[in-house]
Design an enzyme around this catalytic site. Structure first.
Site, PDB file in Angstrom:
ATOM      1  N   VAL A  20      82.376  38.279-102.456  1.00  0.00           N
ATOM      2  CA  VAL A  20      83.838  38.276-102.370  1.00  0.00           C
ATOM      3  C   VAL A  20      84.450  38.149-103.765  1.00  0.00           C
ATOM      4  O   VAL A  20      85.631  37.918-103.911  1.00  0.00           O
ATOM      5  CB  VAL A  20      84.304  37.108-101.464  1.00  0.00           C
ATOM      6  CG1 VAL A  20      83.827  37.332-100.031  1.00  0.00           C
ATOM      7  CG2 VAL A  20      83.806  35.742-101.973  1.00  0.00           C
ATOM      8  N   ASP A  21      83.596  38.330-104.809  1.00  0.00           N
ATOM      9  CA  ASP A  21      84.038  38.029-106.173  1.00  0.00           C
ATOM     10  C   ASP A  21      84.684  39.188-106.935  1.00  0.00           C
ATOM     11  O   ASP A  21      85.189  39.001-108.040  1.00  0.00           O
ATOM     12  CB  ASP A  21      82.866  37.447-106.989  1.00  0.00           C
ATOM     13  CG  ASP A  21      81.638  38.359-106.985  1.00  0.00           C
ATOM     14  OD1 ASP A  21      81.793  39.592-106.970  1.00  0.00           O
ATOM     15  OD2 ASP A  21      80.508  37.817-107.021  1.00  0.00           O
ATOM     16  N   HIS A  77      82.484  41.284 -96.369  1.00  0.00           N
ATOM     17  CA  HIS A  77      83.004  39.968 -95.971  1.00  0.00           C
ATOM     18  C   HIS A  77      84.390  39.689 -96.550  1.00  0.00           C
ATOM     19  O   HIS A  77      84.784  38.532 -96.692  1.00  0.00           O
ATOM     20  CB  HIS A  77      82.021  38.861 -96.398  1.00  0.00           C
ATOM     21  CG  HIS A  77      80.739  38.888 -95.613  1.00  0.00           C
ATOM     22  ND1 HIS A  77      79.554  38.397 -96.096  1.00  0.00           N
ATOM     23  CD2 HIS A  77      80.461  39.354 -94.367  1.00  0.00           C
ATOM     24  CE1 HIS A  77      78.603  38.573 -95.177  1.00  0.00           C
ATOM     25  NE2 HIS A  77      79.121  39.152 -94.129  1.00  0.00           N
ATOM     26  N   CYS A 125      98.278  33.936 -95.724  1.00  0.00           N
ATOM     27  CA  CYS A 125      99.035  32.906 -95.007  1.00  0.00           C
ATOM     28  C   CYS A 125      98.652  32.908 -93.525  1.00  0.00           C
ATOM     29  O   CYS A 125      98.639  33.953 -92.881  1.00  0.00           O
ATOM     30  CB  CYS A 125     100.529  33.157 -95.168  1.00  0.00           C
ATOM     31  SG  CYS A 125     101.533  32.072 -94.152  1.00  0.00           S
ATOM     32  N   GLY A 139      69.623  41.235-104.357  1.00  0.00           N
ATOM     33  CA  GLY A 139      70.120  39.861-104.362  1.00  0.00           C
ATOM     34  C   GLY A 139      70.695  39.380-103.049  1.00  0.00           C
ATOM     35  O   GLY A 139      71.664  38.625-103.040  1.00  0.00           O
ATOM     36  N   SER A 184      69.569  37.522 -99.304  1.00  0.00           N
ATOM     37  CA  SER A 184      68.497  36.920 -98.521  1.00  0.00           C
ATOM     38  C   SER A 184      68.361  37.646 -97.181  1.00  0.00           C
ATOM     39  O   SER A 184      67.416  37.404 -96.443  1.00  0.00           O
ATOM     40  CB  SER A 184      68.782  35.432 -98.296  1.00  0.00           C
ATOM     41  OG  SER A 184      70.036  35.277 -97.666  1.00  0.00           O
TER      42      SER A 184
HETATM   43  P1  NAD Z   1      72.374  34.187-100.163  1.00  0.00           P
HETATM   44  O1  NAD Z   1      73.071  33.113-100.901  1.00  0.00           O
HETATM   45  O2  NAD Z   1      71.989  34.006 -98.773  1.00  0.00           O
HETATM   46  O3  NAD Z   1      71.047  34.625-100.925  1.00  0.00           O
HETATM   47  C1  NAD Z   1      70.998  34.864-102.278  1.00  0.00           C
HETATM   48  C2  NAD Z   1      69.794  35.751-102.578  1.00  0.00           C
HETATM   49  O4  NAD Z   1      69.845  36.099-103.959  1.00  0.00           O
HETATM   50  C3  NAD Z   1      68.427  35.073-102.340  1.00  0.00           C
HETATM   51  O5  NAD Z   1      67.598  35.962-101.633  1.00  0.00           O
HETATM   52  C4  NAD Z   1      67.886  34.848-103.767  1.00  0.00           C
HETATM   53  O6  NAD Z   1      66.484  34.948-103.829  1.00  0.00           O
HETATM   54  C5  NAD Z   1      68.552  35.975-104.525  1.00  0.00           C
HETATM   55  N1  NAD Z   1      68.721  35.759-105.970  1.00  0.00           N
HETATM   56  C6  NAD Z   1      68.910  34.602-106.642  1.00  0.00           C
HETATM   57  N2  NAD Z   1      69.060  34.844-107.961  1.00  0.00           N
HETATM   58  C7  NAD Z   1      68.973  36.180-108.123  1.00  0.00           C
HETATM   59  C8  NAD Z   1      69.063  37.048-109.248  1.00  0.00           C
HETATM   60  N3  NAD Z   1      69.283  36.591-110.490  1.00  0.00           N
HETATM   61  N4  NAD Z   1      68.902  38.373-109.040  1.00  0.00           N
HETATM   62  C9  NAD Z   1      68.678  38.863-107.795  1.00  0.00           C
HETATM   63  N5  NAD Z   1      68.599  38.089-106.694  1.00  0.00           N
HETATM   64  C10 NAD Z   1      68.749  36.768-106.852  1.00  0.00           C
HETATM   65  O7  NAD Z   1      73.338  35.399-100.316  1.00  0.00           O
HETATM   66  P2  NAD Z   1      73.767  36.447 -99.303  1.00  0.00           P
HETATM   67  O8  NAD Z   1      72.574  37.024 -98.635  1.00  0.00           O
HETATM   68  O9  NAD Z   1      74.661  37.276-100.046  1.00  0.00           O
HETATM   69  O10 NAD Z   1      74.569  35.755 -98.095  1.00  0.00           O
HETATM   70  C11 NAD Z   1      75.388  34.636 -98.137  1.00  0.00           C
HETATM   71  C12 NAD Z   1      76.880  34.881 -97.955  1.00  0.00           C
HETATM   72  O11 NAD Z   1      77.506  34.115 -98.931  1.00  0.00           O
HETATM   73  C13 NAD Z   1      77.330  36.268 -98.204  1.00  0.00           C
HETATM   74  O12 NAD Z   1      78.098  36.616 -97.131  1.00  0.00           O
HETATM   75  C14 NAD Z   1      78.268  36.206 -99.394  1.00  0.00           C
HETATM   76  O13 NAD Z   1      79.508  36.764 -99.063  1.00  0.00           O
HETATM   77  C15 NAD Z   1      78.546  34.782 -99.619  1.00  0.00           C
HETATM   78  N6  NAD Z   1      78.576  34.403-101.053  1.00  0.00           N
HETATM   79  C16 NAD Z   1      79.227  35.180-101.959  1.00  0.00           C
HETATM   80  C17 NAD Z   1      79.220  34.855-103.301  1.00  0.00           C
HETATM   81  C18 NAD Z   1      79.940  35.756-104.276  1.00  0.00           C
HETATM   82  O14 NAD Z   1      80.925  36.379-103.915  1.00  0.00           O
HETATM   83  N7  NAD Z   1      79.444  35.877-105.504  1.00  0.00           N
HETATM   84  C19 NAD Z   1      78.544  33.722-103.734  1.00  0.00           C
HETATM   85  C20 NAD Z   1      77.885  32.934-102.779  1.00  0.00           C
HETATM   86  C21 NAD Z   1      77.911  33.293-101.432  1.00  0.00           C
HETATM   87 ZN    ZN Z   2     103.658  32.820 -94.931  1.00  0.00          ZN
END
Ligand code: NAD
Ligand code: ZN
Length: 248
Positions: A104-105, A120, A128, A188, A190
């Site tokens: 979502v970044d 997502h 709001c 990246g 899981s």
């Molecule tokens: P997750 O947090 O479940 O898994 C992260 C995955 O990234 C793991 O498999 C891990 O092994 C891997 N990883 C860690 N470091 C890495 C690197 N340097 N390079 C490549 N892979 C690496 O993430 P997800 O599967 O995206 O699901 C969780 C939910 O959380 C998602 O819906 C997401 O929207 C949200 N989320 C988003 C952000 C963001 O916007 N940056 C941050 C955290 C969580």
């Molecule tokens: Zn409003």
């Protein structure tokens, strides 16, 4: 790993229909922690407690104080890393068509990818609860928690929280492009958050080659992925792009 990087470069260079599915891991090298795994936010807090829509509705101030405030801080400081930059370059080279991201970044768009499905939703806006108006997150004042819209309604992130539906248009389009692609990069993630986790399964069943990039194995690794390049997304994608450029 060197060999797999060359293999991935070849698979990409000969394909014109590549789609990538990214997860929190792609932004780790930008300083945004993932939810699961080492250093993940989940080590400190319980997701169901803080990122669930029911928790938000029950106590928005608590969720703002513990999760959303920190996300705002971290995301505002983050810049695209070599993974986002590499994927933008693959689009420029005419290889990568679309990015489906669970993040979502907004970093894929910032890096230059033009077709990004934010599965997502986005953290760039807060919405709001009362009048649905969207306000840029960077313009939201945090003097009062939870922050409010000018109509008095409470603001919430414009992204999908646990317990909420994926916007149907995202589900539809992600399904369509994953069934049409020749190669899917899965970077990246899981791959345990449903329904995003079935995107690579759909692609595989429709004949696509699946290439994972992740320092750790996932539930896809043995059954769905053709191969996994075990490493950090930024380092691996930078090398892959250099190899692709040599082949074109
Ligand atoms: P997750 O947090 O479940 O898994 C992260 C995955 O990234 C793991 O498999 C891990 O092994 C891997 N990883 C860690 N470091 C890495 C690197 N340097 N390079 C490549 N892979 C690496 O993430 P997800 O599967 O995206 O699901 C969780 C939910 O959380 C998602 O819906 C997401 O929207 C949200 N989320 C988003 C952000 C963001 O916007 N940056 C941050 C955290 C969580
Ligand atoms: Zn409003």
């Amino acid at each position: 790993m060197e060999n797999l990087i060359k293999k991935a470069a070849k698979d990409l260079a000969k394909s014109k229909k590549v789609v990538v599915l990214t997860g929190a891991g792609v932004s780790v090298e930008s300083g945004i922690p993932p939810f699961r795994g080492k250093g993940g936010i989940w080590e400190k807090i319980d997701p169901m407690e803080f990122a669930h829509i029911d928790s938000f509705m029950r106590d928005p101030a608590k969720v703002w104080n513990i999760l959303i405030r920190e996300m705002k801080d971290v995301i505002e400081k983050a810049k695209p890393n070599n993974a986002h930059i590499g994927l933008a370059r693959l689009e420029e080279l005419g290889i990568l068509k679309s990015v489906i991201t669970q993040n979502v970044d907004g970093l894929h768009q910032l890096a230059g990818n033009t077709d990004v499905i934010e599965f997502h939703g986005t953290f760039a806006f807060q919405r709001c609860l009362k009048c649905e108006k969207k306000i840029e997150t960077s313009k939201v004042c945090l003097d009062e928690i939870p922050p409010k819209c000018e109509c008095g309604g409470i603001l919430r992130p414009d992204c999908v929280l646990f317990g909420e539906m994926i916007p149907p248009e995202h589900l539809f389009r992600s399904g369509k492009i994953s069934r049409e692609c020749e190669v899917m990069l899965v970077v990246g993630t899981s791959a345990v958050v449903y329904p995003a986790s079935i995107i690579p399964v759909d692609a595989k069943e429709s004949g696509a080659k699946i290439i994972e990039i992740n320092p750790e194995k996932t539930p896809l690794t043995e059954n769905i992925s053709d191969y996994i390049i075990m490493g950090n997304a930024g380092e691996v994608l930078k090398e892959i792009v250099s190899e692709v450029e040599l082949l074109l």
